[in-house]
Design a protein around this motif. Structure first.
Motif, PDB file in Angstrom:
ATOM      1  N   SER A 116       1.081  -0.854  -0.168  1.00 41.31           N
ATOM      2  CA  SER A 116       0.493   0.078   0.133  1.00 41.31           C
ATOM      3  C   SER A 116       0.933   1.333  -0.020  1.00 41.31           C
ATOM      4  CB  SER A 116      -0.923  -0.082   1.055  1.00 41.31           C
ATOM      5  OG  SER A 116       0.089  -0.494   2.513  1.00 41.31           O
ATOM      6  N   LYS A 117       2.421   0.967   0.593  1.00 40.39           N
ATOM      7  CA  LYS A 117       3.057   2.103   0.366  1.00 40.39           C
ATOM      8  C   LYS A 117       3.571   2.861  -1.068  1.00 40.39           C
ATOM      9  CE  LYS A 117       7.887   3.712   2.531  1.00 40.39           C
ATOM     10  NZ  LYS A 117       8.689   2.530   1.652  1.00 40.39           N
ATOM     11  N   LYS A 118       4.017   1.452  -1.164  1.00 41.85           N
ATOM     12  CA  LYS A 118       3.798   2.327  -2.684  1.00 41.85           C
ATOM     13  C   LYS A 118       3.195   2.003  -3.372  1.00 41.85           C
ATOM     14  CE  LYS A 118       7.395   1.590  -5.531  1.00 41.85           C
ATOM     15  NZ  LYS A 118       8.381   1.977  -4.584  1.00 41.85           N
ATOM     16  N   HIS A 141       5.008  -5.819 -10.461  1.00 38.95           N
ATOM     17  CA  HIS A 141       4.871  -6.051  -8.691  1.00 38.95           C
ATOM     18  C   HIS A 141       6.084  -6.508  -8.340  1.00 38.95           C
ATOM     19  CE1 HIS A 141       7.770 -10.248  -9.264  1.00 38.95           C
ATOM     20  NE2 HIS A 141       7.880  -9.306 -10.552  1.00 38.95           N
ATOM     21  N   LYS A 142       6.413  -5.541  -7.172  1.00 38.45           N
ATOM     22  CA  LYS A 142       6.961  -5.540  -5.996  1.00 38.45           C
ATOM     23  C   LYS A 142       6.495  -6.354  -4.635  1.00 38.45           C
ATOM     24  CE  LYS A 142      10.748  -2.879  -3.910  1.00 38.45           C
ATOM     25  NZ  LYS A 142      11.603  -1.504  -3.639  1.00 38.45           N
ATOM     26  N   MET A 143       6.720  -6.988  -4.413  1.00 32.93           N
ATOM     27  CA  MET A 143       5.635  -7.752  -3.450  1.00 32.93           C
ATOM     28  C   MET A 143       7.130  -8.696  -2.922  1.00 32.93           C
ATOM     29  SD  MET A 143       3.138  -7.201  -3.245  1.00 32.93           S
ATOM     30  CE  MET A 143       2.084  -7.733  -1.415  1.00 32.93           C
ATOM     31  N   SER A 195      15.858  -3.167   7.315  1.00 38.00           N
ATOM     32  CA  SER A 195      17.438  -3.763   6.712  1.00 38.00           C
ATOM     33  C   SER A 195      17.437  -2.327   6.165  1.00 38.00           C
ATOM     34  CB  SER A 195      16.882  -4.290   5.016  1.00 38.00           C
ATOM     35  OG  SER A 195      15.811  -4.445   4.718  1.00 38.00           O
ATOM     36  N   HIS A 196      17.446  -1.485   6.141  1.00 36.32           N
ATOM     37  CA  HIS A 196      17.956  -0.042   6.149  1.00 36.32           C
ATOM     38  C   HIS A 196      18.648   0.969   7.238  1.00 36.32           C
ATOM     39  CE1 HIS A 196      16.269  -0.164   2.189  1.00 36.32           C
ATOM     40  NE2 HIS A 196      15.245  -0.018   2.842  1.00 36.32           N
ATOM     41  N   GLU A 197      19.257   0.034   8.194  1.00 38.13           N
ATOM     42  CA  GLU A 197      19.299   0.732   9.654  1.00 38.13           C
ATOM     43  C   GLU A 197      20.948   0.682   9.286  1.00 38.13           C
ATOM     44  OE1 GLU A 197      17.901  -1.595  13.103  1.00 38.13           O
ATOM     45  OE2 GLU A 197      16.648  -0.020  13.190  1.00 38.13           O
ATOM     46  N   PHE A 204      24.208  10.597  -6.669  1.00 37.91           N
ATOM     47  CA  PHE A 204      23.802  10.463  -7.775  1.00 37.91           C
ATOM     48  C   PHE A 204      22.886   8.954  -7.632  1.00 37.91           C
ATOM     49  CE2 PHE A 204      27.889  12.637  -8.280  1.00 37.91           C
ATOM     50  CZ  PHE A 204      27.340  13.944  -8.404  1.00 37.91           C
ATOM     51  N   LYS A 205      21.747   9.566  -8.060  1.00 37.05           N
ATOM     52  CA  LYS A 205      20.949   8.545  -7.992  1.00 37.05           C
ATOM     53  C   LYS A 205      20.131   8.709  -9.814  1.00 37.05           C
ATOM     54  CE  LYS A 205      17.911   7.017  -3.563  1.00 37.05           C
ATOM     55  NZ  LYS A 205      18.622   5.507  -3.350  1.00 37.05           N
ATOM     56  N   ILE A 206      20.394   7.229 -10.127  1.00 37.69           N
ATOM     57  CA  ILE A 206      20.413   6.941 -11.464  1.00 37.69           C
ATOM     58  C   ILE A 206      18.814   5.827 -11.596  1.00 37.69           C
ATOM     59  CG2 ILE A 206      21.236   6.707 -13.706  1.00 37.69           C
ATOM     60  CD1 ILE A 206      24.214   6.172 -11.389  1.00 37.69           C
ATOM     61  N   PRO A 257      20.877   8.002   9.739  1.00 37.66           N
ATOM     62  CA  PRO A 257      19.449   8.013   9.742  1.00 37.66           C
ATOM     63  C   PRO A 257      19.617   8.010   8.052  1.00 37.66           C
ATOM     64  CG  PRO A 257      19.626  10.693   9.895  1.00 37.66           C
ATOM     65  CD  PRO A 257      21.858   9.223   9.877  1.00 37.66           C
ATOM     66  N   ARG A 258      18.009   8.201   7.344  1.00 38.71           N
ATOM     67  CA  ARG A 258      18.585   7.365   6.213  1.00 38.71           C
ATOM     68  C   ARG A 258      18.408   9.028   5.364  1.00 38.71           C
ATOM     69  NH1 ARG A 258      13.834   3.506   4.296  1.00 38.71           N
ATOM     70  NH2 ARG A 258      14.901   3.513   2.292  1.00 38.71           N
ATOM     71  N   VAL A 259      19.624   9.607   4.788  1.00 41.27           N
ATOM     72  CA  VAL A 259      19.726  10.401   4.226  1.00 41.27           C
ATOM     73  C   VAL A 259      19.154  11.528   3.495  1.00 41.27           C
ATOM     74  CG1 VAL A 259      21.659  12.265   5.714  1.00 41.27           C
ATOM     75  CG2 VAL A 259      22.373  10.201   4.865  1.00 41.27           C
ATOM     76  N   PRO A 302      12.423   1.203  -7.190  1.00 43.64           N
ATOM     77  CA  PRO A 302      12.611   2.355  -5.846  1.00 43.64           C
ATOM     78  C   PRO A 302      11.214   3.467  -5.999  1.00 43.64           C
ATOM     79  CG  PRO A 302      13.322   3.031  -7.926  1.00 43.64           C
ATOM     80  CD  PRO A 302      13.092   1.473  -8.550  1.00 43.64           C
ATOM     81  N   GLY A 303      11.045   4.385  -5.253  1.00 39.19           N
ATOM     82  CA  GLY A 303      11.101   5.167  -5.052  1.00 39.19           C
ATOM     83  C   GLY A 303      10.640   6.343  -6.772  1.00 39.19           C
ATOM     84  N   TYR A 304       9.897   5.612  -7.860  1.00 36.77           N
ATOM     85  CA  TYR A 304       9.598   6.037  -8.866  1.00 36.77           C
ATOM     86  C   TYR A 304       8.755   7.396  -8.406  1.00 36.77           C
ATOM     87  CZ  TYR A 304      12.374   2.533 -11.996  1.00 36.77           C
ATOM     88  OH  TYR A 304      12.912   1.290 -12.438  1.00 36.77           O
ATOM     89  N   GLY A 305       8.280   8.158  -8.145  1.00 35.52           N
ATOM     90  CA  GLY A 305       7.064   8.557  -7.688  1.00 35.52           C
ATOM     91  C   GLY A 305       8.528   9.874  -7.405  1.00 35.52           C
ATOM     92  N   LYS A 306       9.377  10.427  -6.835  1.00 37.63           N
ATOM     93  CA  LYS A 306      11.034  11.156  -6.230  1.00 37.63           C
ATOM     94  C   LYS A 306      11.125  11.320  -7.680  1.00 37.63           C
ATOM     95  CE  LYS A 306      11.476   9.083  -3.012  1.00 37.63           C
ATOM     96  NZ  LYS A 306      12.079   8.092  -1.926  1.00 37.63           N
ATOM     97  N   MET A 307      10.678  10.897  -8.699  1.00 36.64           N
ATOM     98  CA  MET A 307      12.046  10.672 -10.047  1.00 36.64           C
ATOM     99  C   MET A 307      10.809  11.920 -11.365  1.00 36.64           C
ATOM    100  SD  MET A 307      12.300   7.860 -12.721  1.00 36.64           S
ATOM    101  CE  MET A 307      11.549   8.280 -14.060  1.00 36.64           C
TER     102      MET A 307
END
Ligand SMILES: O=P(O)(O)O[C@@H]1[C@@H](OP(=O)(O)O)[C@H](OP(=O)(O)O)[C@H](O)[C@H](OP(=O)(O)O)[C@H]1OP(=O)(O)O
Ligand SMILES: Nc1ncnc2c1ncn2[C@@H]1O[C@H](COP(=O)(O)OP(=O)(O)O)[C@@H](O)[C@H]1O
Ligand SMILES: [Mg+2]
Ligand SMILES: [Mg+2]
Length: 330
Positions: free
Chosen positions: A37-39, A79-81, A175-177, A207-209, A241-243, A307-312
């Motif tokens: 639901s987040k995605k 899918h991303k499950m 897993s992101h700590e 750089f996020k590609i 933190p997740r800078v 990944p978070g394509y909504g931010k692209m």
């Protein structure tokens, strides 16, 4: 791909007709999606859905409680499950419906769920003729015994400070700590399985590609600052933190050009093409940093599936074009 009219989506078509100046989309592409639901919230933004509809793309949420073959018919499944059960469902569906494009194959995605295997393909690349060098930081895996870490780090000759990352990336916050370790003895406080990776000074810019099939989009994000010579005398492990996942992009910030200049386009194109083919994936992003004090030495530190394509920026157009141009599976 279905020709227009084969599936009844009257409303979408009428809207497409209106907004396209009386032109109907030439084909309708039915995309089934299975996302958390987040995605779903970050990806299925209203502007994206409206544009997709105009272009003849129909999105259908897959119901995980019903057999996949009873849903659709789909042209594409996104899918991303996570989970073994879901992978089996997808593999089985692919076999029974070879005409459907499944993005992406579970086996290929699994390769990115481990921070050691995810970078293997980068380490194997030689892009020396591409206006730059792409490396991976030196790293080692600690599987079990935390008490053995100080000796193992010494024997491997890894240079401090080290970034300690959970080996497995499974979508959980844990897993992101990540931790920055200044001395090797403090590392025994951490919980394996871990990857210990040399920290690379890069001036605080990452750089996020983003890759969407053949399309590439690169954005700048803030990252960890350099570790100075005097900080090398520090001790302990420090969580950070997740800078880089902050929505605030570094694109508009007033940054030192020697740090923030984008990597050369030919290098990005070659890297993306090679990884797309070696990983067998169409939808991922790459976290890359420039070694501080150099112009053309880059390190890949992370690769993320869907990944978070909504931010692209411009993802609505890039993604809809991608879906429309997918060759029909034969
Ligand atoms: O949540 P978002 O939109 O920031 O996307 C996350 C990604 O952020 P990014 O687009 O690279 O800035 C994020 O990338 P990073 O690991 O932060 O570089 C991951 O891909 C994350 O997925 P997962 O937790 O590893 O399964 C992604 O999370 P999910 O949306 O897939 O849960
Ligand atoms: N080897 C490294 N050298 C310098 N900074 C790093 C290194 N590895 C990670 N980082 C920093 O930590 C952040 C998170 O690390 P990353 O490997 O991308 O994990 P995640 O999957 O949680 O995003 C990066 O965006 C970057 O700011
Ligand atoms: Mg990352
Ligand atoms: Mg990641």
């Amino acid at each position: 791909m279905r020709l227009n009219g084969e599936v009844s989506h009257k409303e979408e078509e009428e809207e497409g007709e209106k907004e396209n100046g009386n032109l109907l989309p030439q084909k309708v592409v039915v995309v089934g999606y299975a996302l958390t639901s987040k995605k779903k919230k970050s990806f299925m933004q209203p502007k994206f859905e409206v544009l997709a509809r105009k272009k003849g793309i129909v999105f259908i949420a897959i119901d995980l409680n019903k057999p996949l073959s009873d849903q659709g018919p789909f042209d594409v499944v996104l899918h991303k499950m996570s989970g073994k059960e879901w992978c089996e469902v997808i593999e089985d569906y692919k076999q029974k419906h070879p005409e459907v494009t499944v993005l992406d194959p579970p086996d290929a995605i699994r390769h990115l769920h481990n921070r050691q295997s995810m970078l293997q393909n980068v380490a194997d690349l030689d892009l020396s003729d591409c206006h730059g060098k792409v490396c991976v930081p030196r790293q080692m895996v600690i599987k079990k015994d935390p008490l053995s870490i100080p000796d193992e780090v010494f024997e491997a000759g890894l240079k401090l400070p080290l970034v300690a990352k959970p080996l497995v990336v499974d979508g959980t916050a844990k897993s992101h700590e990540l931790f920055l370790a200044y001395d090797r003895f403090s590392l025994s406080k951490l919980e394996p399985p871990l990857v210990l990776q040399e920290f690379v000074n890069h001036g605080g810019v990452l750089f996020k590609i983003y890759i969407v099939g053949e399309a590439i989009k690169v954005v700048k994000r803030f990252s960890l600052p350099n570790v100075s010579k005097c900080e090398l005398a520090n001790v302990g492990v420090h969580s950070f933190p997740r800078v880089s996942s902050a929505t605030a992009s570094a694109d508009d910030a007033d940054l030192d050009p020697s740090i923030a200049e984008l990597p050369p386009q030919p290098l990005l194109e070659r890297l993306s093409r090679e990884l797309r083919s070696r990983l067998g994936l169409q939808l991922f992003n790459i976290d890359m940093i420039r070694e501080h004090g150099t112009r053309d030495v880059f390190y890949v530190i992370d690769i993320n599936y869907f990944p978070g394509y909504g931010k692209m920026p411009g993802y609505e157009h890039i993604f809809t074009d991608f879906l429309l141009n997918l060759a029909p599976a034969t």
